[in-house]
Every structure is written in structure tokens, then in C-alpha cells.
Design an enzyme around this catalytic site. Sequence first.
Site, short mmCIF file in Angstrom:
data_model
loop_
_atom_site.label_atom_id
_atom_site.label_comp_id
_atom_site.label_asym_id
_atom_site.label_seq_id
_atom_site.Cartn_x
_atom_site.Cartn_y
_atom_site.Cartn_z
N LEU A 75 0.78 -1.44 -0.17
CA LEU A 75 -0.13 -0.14 -0.05
C LEU A 75 0.84 1.26 0.39
CD1 LEU A 75 -2.42 -1.22 2.28
CD2 LEU A 75 -2.83 -1.02 -0.10
N CYS A 76 2.39 1.14 -0.55
CA CYS A 76 2.95 2.34 -0.40
C CYS A 76 2.82 3.15 -2.02
CB CYS A 76 4.61 2.28 -0.07
SG CYS A 76 4.70 1.62 1.67
N HIS A 77 2.28 4.52 -1.46
CA HIS A 77 3.21 4.33 -2.86
C HIS A 77 4.92 4.83 -3.08
CE1 HIS A 77 -0.34 6.45 -0.79
NE2 HIS A 77 -0.86 7.35 -2.01
N MET A 113 8.60 4.42 5.51
CA MET A 113 8.30 3.41 5.12
C MET A 113 10.31 3.67 4.23
SD MET A 113 6.70 2.43 6.77
CE MET A 113 7.13 0.81 6.54
N GLU A 114 10.25 3.80 3.14
CA GLU A 114 11.46 4.13 2.20
C GLU A 114 12.84 4.11 3.44
OE1 GLU A 114 8.60 5.32 0.24
OE2 GLU A 114 8.58 6.17 2.13
N ASP A 128 23.49 -11.30 4.60
CA ASP A 128 23.69 -12.02 3.87
C ASP A 128 25.23 -12.17 3.57
OD1 ASP A 128 23.11 -13.83 1.58
OD2 ASP A 128 23.52 -12.13 0.65
#
Length: 159
Positions: A75-77, A113-114, A128
Site C-alpha cells: 500500500l506504499c505509494h 517506509m522508504e 547475508d
Amino acid sequence: MSQFTHLDSRGAAHMVDVGEKVVTHRTATAMSRVTMNPQTLAMIVEGRHHKGDVFAVARVAGIQAAKKCSDLIPLCHPLMLTKISVELTANTAESCVEIHATCKLDGKTGVEMEALTAASIAALTIYDMCKAVDKGMVISHTRLLTKTGGRSGDWQADE
């Protein structure tokens, strides 16, 4: 009406309509931490890792992740980011790498969010690259530190 902006009055998920919002300068900084054996941290800092420069790869991974955030989180733009920085610091006292990711733009929705995605993916990349020598690494402290701009104004995490 729901307190959650990504849920409609029936509780169904939807992408928030930001069309009527005002464009403002927005920034967000997030962090994450990767705790590891002191020998693993020394190997990274001294450039002895056989896979190459761990910090450089993690930095690029974090930048790429911020740019792909809307592909990863439903739901992120999609955003036109104007700046992404990912800083990695070796903390020998606590045997960890501290990651700070900052994202900026002039837009109608925030970049929290980014920034969180950039910090998280940088941490996962360190894991990793180093898992062959230290499977017990711990990723922690992933959180938003600051955000500026938008209707809700500026915010800063408590110490």
C-alpha cells in the site's frame, strides 16, 4: 471510521488517496543495528572479507531498497525520492554495525517506509554477506528516528 488510514470504513485495505494533499518537503531517518562477533566486525572494518567491501554493498542495497519500497510494501505509494543516504558505522564497543538511512522528497506523502526499508535491507545485506562466518548475528533496533513535513508535522523518537 477507522484510525488506520489504509483501512476503509468496512475494514478493507486500500491505498490512501493523497491527491488533495499539499506538496511539502519531507524527510525521514531510520536506523537498524547488526550485532556480531568482534572477529566478524574486525574482518569487515579491516577489509578482510572475501566477498568484498561489506559496507559498500550494504549501502547500495539500502539505496536500491528505498527506491523499490512501493514494490515491496503493497500500500506504499511510488515516490520520486530526491535523496537517499545510508550511513554505516562500526561500533566496536558494542560489536555491531549501526545503520542510519535518510530519505528526502518534495511530495504529498511521507518517506518513513522508504527510510525503514533502506535500513532494514542494508542490515539484511550485512547478514547475508557475513553469515558464512557468523550465523549468530542479530538484527535489531530497527525503528524510525525522525520525520519532517506533512500535515502531522515533525516527529522525533525518544532517546
